[in-house]
Enzyme design. Structure first.
Site, PDB file in Angstrom:
ATOM      1  NE  ARG A  44      19.979  19.489 -16.107  1.00 15.15           N
ATOM      2  CZ  ARG A  44      20.791  19.273 -17.155  1.00 15.15           C
ATOM      3  NH1 ARG A  44      21.229  20.253 -17.922  1.00 15.15           N
ATOM      4  NH2 ARG A  44      21.194  18.038 -17.460  1.00 15.15           N
ATOM      5  N   GLY A  45      23.245  18.993 -14.229  1.00 17.01           N
ATOM      6  CA  GLY A  45      24.118  18.098 -14.977  1.00 17.01           C
ATOM      7  C   GLY A  45      25.337  17.834 -14.103  1.00 17.01           C
ATOM      8  CB  ALA A  46      26.858  14.656 -12.935  1.00 15.94           C
ATOM      9  NE  ARG A  87      19.963  18.490  -8.248  1.00 12.62           N
ATOM     10  CZ  ARG A  87      19.723  18.154  -9.511  1.00 12.62           C
ATOM     11  NH1 ARG A  87      20.404  18.740 -10.487  1.00 12.62           N
ATOM     12  NH2 ARG A  87      18.837  17.250  -9.808  1.00 12.62           N
ATOM     13  CD  GLN A 196      15.980  17.886 -16.699  1.00 12.61           C
ATOM     14  OE1 GLN A 196      14.891  17.442 -17.071  1.00 12.61           O
ATOM     15  NE2 GLN A 196      16.396  17.770 -15.458  1.00 12.61           N
ATOM     16  CG  ASP A 237      23.268  12.586 -12.249  1.00 15.65           C
ATOM     17  OD1 ASP A 237      22.680  12.311 -13.306  1.00 15.65           O
ATOM     18  OD2 ASP A 237      23.433  13.754 -11.838  1.00 15.65           O
ATOM     19  CG  ASN A 247      21.369   9.537 -16.456  1.00 15.49           C
ATOM     20  OD1 ASN A 247      22.096  10.501 -16.188  1.00 15.49           O
ATOM     21  ND2 ASN A 247      20.667   9.492 -17.576  1.00 15.49           N
ATOM     22  CE  LYS A 248      16.972  14.380 -14.288  1.00 18.01           C
ATOM     23  NZ  LYS A 248      16.620  14.818 -12.899  1.00 18.01           N
TER      24      LYS A 248
HETATM   25  O1  MRU Z   1      18.584  16.703 -12.544  1.00 14.78           O
HETATM   26  P1  MRU Z   1      19.642  16.961 -13.581  1.00 14.78           P
HETATM   27  O2  MRU Z   1      19.138  17.703 -14.764  1.00 14.78           O
HETATM   28  O3  MRU Z   1      20.882  17.581 -12.975  1.00 14.78           O
HETATM   29  O4  MRU Z   1      20.050  15.514 -14.080  1.00 14.78           O
HETATM   30  C1  MRU Z   1      21.073  15.417 -15.017  1.00 14.78           C
HETATM   31  C2  MRU Z   1      21.255  14.063 -15.572  1.00 14.78           C
HETATM   32  O5  MRU Z   1      20.628  13.114 -15.159  1.00 14.78           O
HETATM   33  C3  MRU Z   1      22.322  13.913 -16.610  1.00 14.78           C
HETATM   34  O6  MRU Z   1      21.996  12.885 -17.492  1.00 14.78           O
HETATM   35  C4  MRU Z   1      23.653  13.572 -15.926  1.00 14.78           C
HETATM   36  O7  MRU Z   1      23.932  14.497 -14.922  1.00 14.78           O
HETATM   37  C5  MRU Z   1      24.770  13.550 -16.889  1.00 14.78           C
HETATM   38  S1  MRU Z   1      25.154  15.179 -17.489  1.00 14.78           S
HETATM   39  C6  MRU Z   1      26.522  15.085 -18.449  1.00 14.78           C
END
Ligand code: MRU
Length: 366
Positions: A44-46, A87, A196, A237, A247-248
């Site tokens: 996970r993470g963009a 996703r 996270q 994201d 973002n999250k």
């Molecule tokens: O649902 P996730 O854990 O994939 O969400 C991730 C985030 O919101 C991060 O802040 C974002 O992807 C940046 S990661 C460098």
């Protein structure tokens, strides 16, 4: 150590679901298991999703039975469409897939064979992963110049090596500050519902030796109000052309409270996260995840039977709440539409300034 890489015809990555208690590496040998790993958030993470999808598509292209180039391109497009849907919010996913598709299309146009298209796909994925690490280190250097010494920052979600290929975005800035021998303390939002922050960010900061304290998401406002925070650092994201940023979930309220208390709010993200096709944040697709993520804790139901939950995984922070973006081509300040456009163009044409040439802007106030 990279958290996503290619080895022996397979994609290798840390299964983030087990952290911090179990460090398990997954070896994914077909595109279907790559898709499941992205959808179920083993990765996970963009930026990490983008690199994983690119490797996953390279894998699909190597395994496709197509005997001639046009058929291979068609098969690759079908595989990319399936991975793209895993996703919806992080634009890096589509970006990684499109980079691989462009590479095999170009190879085919130049008279390439099925074999050379397969090599081109893997080369494109490898390039993308290398570029991510390089971009993160550059963002670390640019972002570090924005923070005072000593400093306390609030960080939301996880944006470290785990969320990228290595080094991290917002956490990469923290890392750069720490590596420069400066003092930094991180208030780590636990980041409900999947934690996270408490699970992944605290684990990474512990490994790096960076002082940190986990707080519940709802406590962030209180720390900001009491003047105990120098800056908020988050990743992204998807960033629309006007700077509105997905973002999250929980990022938007954090930004509003930071602005209300005069604390700078920085979004640290590579230009691959900018989606110039969207004029503003209203068009960003927001992933809705399963209710069980909210209603259960560690597999145990906490809400009464029959209670329903809503679980949007991301929110959109209006550009007016964002003090600046830190990208691999420098710090981007308002007005965002032209500034983001220039940053994307500079990155695309390789006009990347030497990191040392960036002026030290000092601590910006919103
Ligand atoms: O649902 P996730 O854990 O994939 O969400 C991730 C985030 O919101 C991060 O802040 C974002 O992807 C940046 S990661 C460098």
């Amino acid at each position: 150590m990279r958290t996503v890489y290619w080895q022996d015809d397979s994609v290798r990555l840390i299964d983030q679901r087990g952290l911090p208690n179990r460090v398990v590496w997954l070896i994914l040998g077909d595109e279907a298991s790559v898709l499941v790993a992205i959808r179920d958030m083993a990765v996970r993470g963009a930026p990490a999703i983008g690199a994983t999808a690119a490797f996953g598509l390279a894998l699909a292209i190597r395994r496709a039975s197509a005997a001639e180039p046009r058929a291979l391109l068609d098969a690759a497009r079908r595989s990319a469409d399936a991975l793209r849907a895993a996703r919806p919010t992080a634009v890096n996913l589509a970006w990684g897939l499109d980079a691989v598709l462009r590479a095999i299309d170009a190879d085919m146009q130049a008279g390439g064979s099925v074999a050379s298209m397969r090599r081109a796909a893997l080369r494109a994925a490898e390039r993308l992963a290398d570029a991510d690490v390089e971009a993160n280190r550059r963002m670390g250097t640019f972002g570090a110049q924005l923070l005072p010494d000593p400093c306390t920052v609030i960080h939301h979600c996880n944006t470290g090596a785990l969320a990228t290929v290595d080094y991290g975005t917002a956490l990469g800035v923290v890392r750069a500050v720490h590596e420069a021998g400066r003092q930094v303390h991180v208030l780590v939002d636990e980041t409900r519902p999947r934690l996270q922050g408490a699970r992944l960010t605290a684990w990474e900061l512990g490994q790096l030796g960076v002082p940190h304290t986990v707080i519940v998401d709802g406590a962030a406002g209180s720390f900001l109000q009491r003047g105990q925070v120098d800056a908020v650092l988050v990743g992204a994201d998807r960033i629309a052309a006007n700077g509105d940023t997905a973002n999250k979930i929980g990022t938007y309220p954090l930004a509003v409270v930071a602005a209300a208390n005069g604390v700078p709010f920085y979004v640290v993200a590579p230009t691959s996260t900018v989606d110039l096709a969207l004029a503003d944040g209203a068009g960003i697709p927001i992933e809705l995840r399963d209710e069980s993520e909210v209603l259960e804790l560690a597999g145990q139901r906490v809400a009464p039977a029959g209670t329903r939950a809503a679980n949007p995984a991301f929110d959109v922070t209006p550009h007016a709440c964002i003090t600046a973006f830190v990208t691999e081509v420098g710090v981007v300040r308002p007005p965002y539409p032209p500034a983001l456009q220039s940053a994307v163009s500079a990155a695309a044409s390789g006009q990347v300034p030497a990191v040392a040439s960036q002026p030290t802007p000092g601590v910006a106030k919103p």
